[in-house]
Scaffold this active site. Sequence first.
Site, PDB file in Angstrom:
ATOM      1  N   TYR A   1     -51.966  -5.995 -14.151  1.00  0.00           N
ATOM      2  CA  TYR A   1     -51.230  -7.024 -13.095  1.00  0.00           C
ATOM      3  C   TYR A   1     -49.798  -6.883 -13.441  1.00  0.00           C
ATOM      4  O   TYR A   1     -48.885  -6.237 -12.758  1.00  0.00           O
ATOM      5  CB  TYR A   1     -51.551  -8.287 -12.921  1.00  0.00           C
ATOM      6  CG  TYR A   1     -52.842  -8.715 -12.721  1.00  0.00           C
ATOM      7  CD1 TYR A   1     -53.732  -7.607 -11.816  1.00  0.00           C
ATOM      8  CD2 TYR A   1     -53.372 -10.015 -12.795  1.00  0.00           C
ATOM      9  CE1 TYR A   1     -54.855  -8.109 -11.535  1.00  0.00           C
ATOM     10  CE2 TYR A   1     -54.817 -10.364 -12.374  1.00  0.00           C
ATOM     11  CZ  TYR A   1     -55.332  -9.409 -11.602  1.00  0.00           C
ATOM     12  OH  TYR A   1     -56.705  -9.756 -11.219  1.00  0.00           O
ATOM     13  N   SER A   2     -49.504  -7.558 -14.579  1.00  0.00           N
ATOM     14  CA  SER A   2     -48.013  -7.924 -14.849  1.00  0.00           C
ATOM     15  C   SER A   2     -47.399  -6.544 -15.291  1.00  0.00           C
ATOM     16  O   SER A   2     -47.886  -5.541 -15.854  1.00  0.00           O
ATOM     17  CB  SER A   2     -47.988  -9.023 -16.161  1.00  0.00           C
ATOM     18  OG  SER A   2     -48.533 -10.115 -15.944  1.00  0.00           O
TER      19      SER A   2
ATOM     20  N   SER B   1     -54.608  -7.272 -21.822  1.00  0.00           N
ATOM     21  CA  SER B   1     -55.868  -7.328 -22.798  1.00  0.00           C
ATOM     22  C   SER B   1     -57.065  -6.344 -22.918  1.00  0.00           C
ATOM     23  O   SER B   1     -57.334  -6.018 -21.695  1.00  0.00           O
ATOM     24  CB  SER B   1     -56.452  -8.928 -22.860  1.00  0.00           C
ATOM     25  OG  SER B   1     -55.369  -9.921 -22.912  1.00  0.00           O
TER      26      SER B   1
ATOM     27  N   GLU C   1     -59.953 -16.560 -12.557  1.00  0.00           N
ATOM     28  CA  GLU C   1     -59.357 -16.578 -13.868  1.00  0.00           C
ATOM     29  C   GLU C   1     -58.916 -17.821 -14.440  1.00  0.00           C
ATOM     30  O   GLU C   1     -59.041 -18.248 -15.727  1.00  0.00           O
ATOM     31  CB  GLU C   1     -58.374 -15.330 -14.003  1.00  0.00           C
ATOM     32  CG  GLU C   1     -57.739 -15.224 -15.293  1.00  0.00           C
ATOM     33  CD  GLU C   1     -56.421 -14.010 -15.557  1.00  0.00           C
ATOM     34  OE1 GLU C   1     -55.930 -13.844 -16.448  1.00  0.00           O
ATOM     35  OE2 GLU C   1     -56.062 -13.854 -14.476  1.00  0.00           O
TER      36      GLU C   1
END
Length: 385
Positions: free
Chosen positions: A110-111, A143, A226
Amino acid sequence: MSSDDDVRGAVRAWLAEHWDPARDRAGWLTSVVDAGYAVPRWPRTAFGRELSDEQARIVEAEFARAGAPGTGQDRTNLWANTLLTHGTDELRGRLLRPLLENRVRMCLLYSEPGAGSDLAGVRTSAVLDGADYVVEGQKVWTSNAAGADYGMLLARTDPAVPKHRGLSFFFLPMDQPGVQVRPLRQITGEAHFNEVFLTGARVPRAFLLGGPGQGWRVLLTALAYERVALGQANLGAMTRASGRAEADLVDLARRYGRTSDVGLRRDLARVFALRSVNRWTNQRAQAQAEQGSSSPLASLGKLAMSRIVHETGRVQSAIVGPQALLEGPEHPDGDDANFASMNAYFTSIGGGTDQIQRNIIGERLLGLPREPEVDRDVPFQDVRH
C-alpha cells in the site's frame, strides 16, 4: 436451523474426535477447513457453515476451550476475507483454500514514500498489456515482503480521473524478476519492514479484485479487517512475533516490591481498564460489520490499542526503574522494557496512523466536518506533487 445447543454439541463432538495437541498444524488446518469450522459464517460454497454470528462465536468458544486453533478466520483472516468479497472466481479457486490453510504467505503493498497517510495519492502504476498488467513504482513499510508469495497491491490504473477513482487492487505474485525487496532497520534493531521496488512486474488480469478503478472500495474492506485484527491484538502478540514473552505487569511489580506504590497501582488499573474497554469496542465493531463492509468502530479500537501498548511500555519502564536505562542480556527486565516502549510505535503507524484513525472517528463516528482535500476532484495527472 440448528439450535445453539445443537451447534455446541456438534462442535464439541467433532473436536473430541479430531483434535490432538500433538497433531501437525498443516493437517489440522486442512481438517478444520474441510469441516467448515475455519470460517463458520461463510457460505457452504466457500468452505463455511452459514452460521449466524452468535452461533459462530459458540464454535470459537469451543475451540478456545479445547485449545484448538484455526477457527474464526471469517473475522481475522485479512487476506481471505478480502479475496472472498472482491476476488474473481479464478483467483478464489486458486487461493482461498490455501489462505485458510496458511499455505500462502502474504504482504501489503500500500504505502509509498509520497503516499503514506493519504493512500489515495499512490503513484505506482499498473498498465494493461495483453492478459497482464505491468507494474512500475515503489512501496515502503511492507512487512514480510521477503518471504511473501503474493502482495495485496494498490496501484493507479487511470491517472485521468480524480485520485480515489483511478485506483485498482491486485494480488501481485512476488516471486518474479520485477520485484526487488530491501529491508528497513527499525529502532528496535529488527527489520520486519521493507522497501519494495516494482520494475516491469507483471500481474495477470484475473488477479485484479473488484474490477478496474474499484481499488479504493477494495482497500476499505481490507483496511477494515486489518484494523479489527490490530485492534483486538495485544502487546503479547507483538512481542511474541519478535521472540519475546509478554511481560506480566503485576508479577513484575511484585518482583520489584512495587505493589504498595499507590501511583503505580493506579497506572496498572488504567492499563487493565483500557484493555477491557477495547475488547468490548472490538466486539461492537465485529457485530456491526458484515462481510465486505466495515465499521468506523474498528478505528476506535485500533487507536485504543495504540494507546494501550504505549501505556504498557511506560508502566513497564516505571516498574523496573533505573534498569530501564540499560539493555542487553545482562539486564533482561530493562531490555524488555526498552523493547516494549520502542516497539509500541509500530502500532501507531501500521494499519493507518493514529492521526488517520482520529480523522475517521471524527468524521464517521462524531459527524464532524470532513478534512479539506483540495485535490479530491482534480484528475490525478493534474495534481501538483
